[in-house]
Design an enzyme around this catalytic site. Sequence first.
Site, short mmCIF file in Angstrom:
data_model
loop_
_atom_site.label_atom_id
_atom_site.label_comp_id
_atom_site.label_asym_id
_atom_site.label_seq_id
_atom_site.Cartn_x
_atom_site.Cartn_y
_atom_site.Cartn_z
N GLU A 86 65.96 81.27 69.56
CA GLU A 86 66.01 82.63 69.95
C GLU A 86 66.50 83.67 68.71
OE1 GLU A 86 66.53 83.95 74.19
OE2 GLU A 86 68.12 84.80 73.35
N HIS B 184 66.49 54.65 72.73
CA HIS B 184 65.50 53.91 73.74
C HIS B 184 64.42 54.64 74.17
CE1 HIS B 184 68.08 50.43 73.61
NE2 HIS B 184 69.07 51.20 73.40
N LYS C 209 74.78 89.95 80.62
CA LYS C 209 75.15 91.20 79.67
C LYS C 209 74.62 92.70 80.23
CE LYS C 209 74.59 92.44 74.94
NZ LYS C 209 73.91 92.10 73.55
N LYS D 274 58.75 88.32 80.83
CA LYS D 274 59.62 89.01 81.92
C LYS D 274 58.77 90.17 82.54
CE LYS D 274 64.00 88.89 79.60
NZ LYS D 274 64.95 89.68 79.06
N GLY E 171 73.73 87.82 73.39
CA GLY E 171 73.71 87.08 74.34
C GLY E 171 74.06 85.41 74.07
N ARG E 172 73.49 85.03 73.23
CA ARG E 172 73.54 83.66 72.65
C ARG E 172 74.85 83.59 71.83
NH1 ARG E 172 69.19 86.12 70.92
NH2 ARG E 172 68.63 86.50 68.79
N GLU F 197 66.14 86.87 87.05
CA GLU F 197 66.90 85.65 87.80
C GLU F 197 68.24 85.56 88.23
OE1 GLU F 197 65.21 85.93 84.73
OE2 GLU F 197 64.14 84.21 84.19
#
Length: 549
Positions: free
Chosen positions: A359, A390, A212, A514, A273-274, A218
């Site tokens: 978030e 399990h 965005k 960050k 973003g999410r 990253e």
Amino acid sequence: MPDAPSITPKPTRRPEWTALADHRAGGQPNLRELFATDPGRAERYVVKAGDLHIDYSKHLITDETLVMLRELATATGVFALRDAMFRGEKINITENRAVLHTALRAPRDAVIEVDGENVVPKVHAVLDKMAGFAEQVRSGAWTGHTGKRIKNVINIGIGGSDLGPAMAYEALRSFTDRTLTVRFVSNVDGADLHEATRDLDPAETLFIIASKTFTTIETITNATSARTWLLDALGDASAVAKHFVALSTNAEKVAGFGIDTANMFEFWDWVGGRYSYDSAIGLSLMIAIGPDRFREMLDGFRLIDDHFRTAPAEANAPLLMGLLGIWYGNFFDAQSHAVLPYSHYLSRFTAYLQQLDMESNGKSVDRDGHRVEWQTGPVVWGTPGTNGQHAYYQLIHQGTKLIPADFIGFAEPVAELSGEVRAQHDLLMANFFAQTQALAFGKTADEVRAEGVPDGQVAHRTFRGNHPTTTVLATELTPSVLGQLIALYEHKVFVQGAIWNIDSFDQWGVELGKVLAKRVAPALTEGTAVPGLDPSTTALVAAYRSLRK
Ligand code: F6P
């Protein structure tokens, strides 16, 4: 300086909150008793939303609880805020932005205005551009620099620019073009990009750089390494034009990176973003499943948007799921919420929800800037059944914590499964139903004894039950049903944020890390001293450097 007075009354000071607290203090509801005295709840506590059948009968609630929870929603202004969101008002107050992921799936003729401009034509223009590009890649018309067909698509992005398409690609694998290899690279750990590219031919590989802001370290680092990988093989800088496209709101940075803005697919600051995977961020998914399936998915989102906007409170699924979370988090002190899909294709579903929920609602300051005195978002976790059974279900069944859980299952396996493998589906779902049954009703000490278990073992083999679960069923995991499921959770998260009076649409909490990472990086690479670095981190950096080969 004393805090400025609150504009909005604290939810905990409202009479509707106090009434719920009193109701809770009135006793511990018991699911065995609730069903014994009111067997009709199995039919009554069901809500239909689109193709989703949602059974909430196995919750520690009565009709009275539900009325009181709905009164809390009304009092805290959930419906007014919902309508403001759909209208495009700037309800993301800390960033002064509209929150309009719902516009991404609005029909062509809808009118939704931000600052006096109808945004719907822009949304459809980008969707059409994406469809044209996706078809070119799928048909082979879009070739790489050397003229070879594109066979590999790698999305480079992180957080909301990764989790949505990565999750949906897994979920809809049976709808994908199996001749394409589609991978997702997010981690700044170089291993991620290395493993994603090591067996691929650069001449056949398309990189989709999804960011965005186009500043996320990253993503820019991985994109730069990907460009090096490509150019090392193809040797010609002009190759970037055929092998890199960008998904972003930031044309300037995209151009600065060297991607032609003609190959940029745009979205806007009113898409969080999410909440972005049905925007341009979904391009990798659209290439994989095709534009028609992608549009079916958007239609699914829209079904639930319409439901959330128009269904009465008693039959409003996201409202109900949000309120149930409030009931446990704020009145039973539940700290976490498990989401347990019984579909292997939903292997990334809960990871996606972690960002969506945590978030959004991992906040401790209310919309007026005051520290909250009430619990906010839960820890969301879970993996597909039956594997979890399990691993960690033991703790849900017999541990000391209350963990409300959503079980998501399908009446049919995806159409592609056939023969023996198809027959496994009923066994999968038998486990699904067995788990919600065991969690709700447990096994009493008398029942254990009646099986002849020795006295010394009875306590160990007793299940106290009374663990609340929601059951979400649909016929089949299709693109539309996936869209419906995601929209259901988006709006559930919205409801909770509204009641807690927090801004669910900012994410300042990820900023500090960050900034600090950028500050400390030179100390790792060059050993330079970082002024003001705390003694603990200084010692750890020294240890790291001394451990290097
Ligand atoms: O993790 C913080 C965050 O800002 C997310 O909200 C976002 O989805 C992610 O980083 C990626 O940001 P961008 O798309 O700008 O690269």
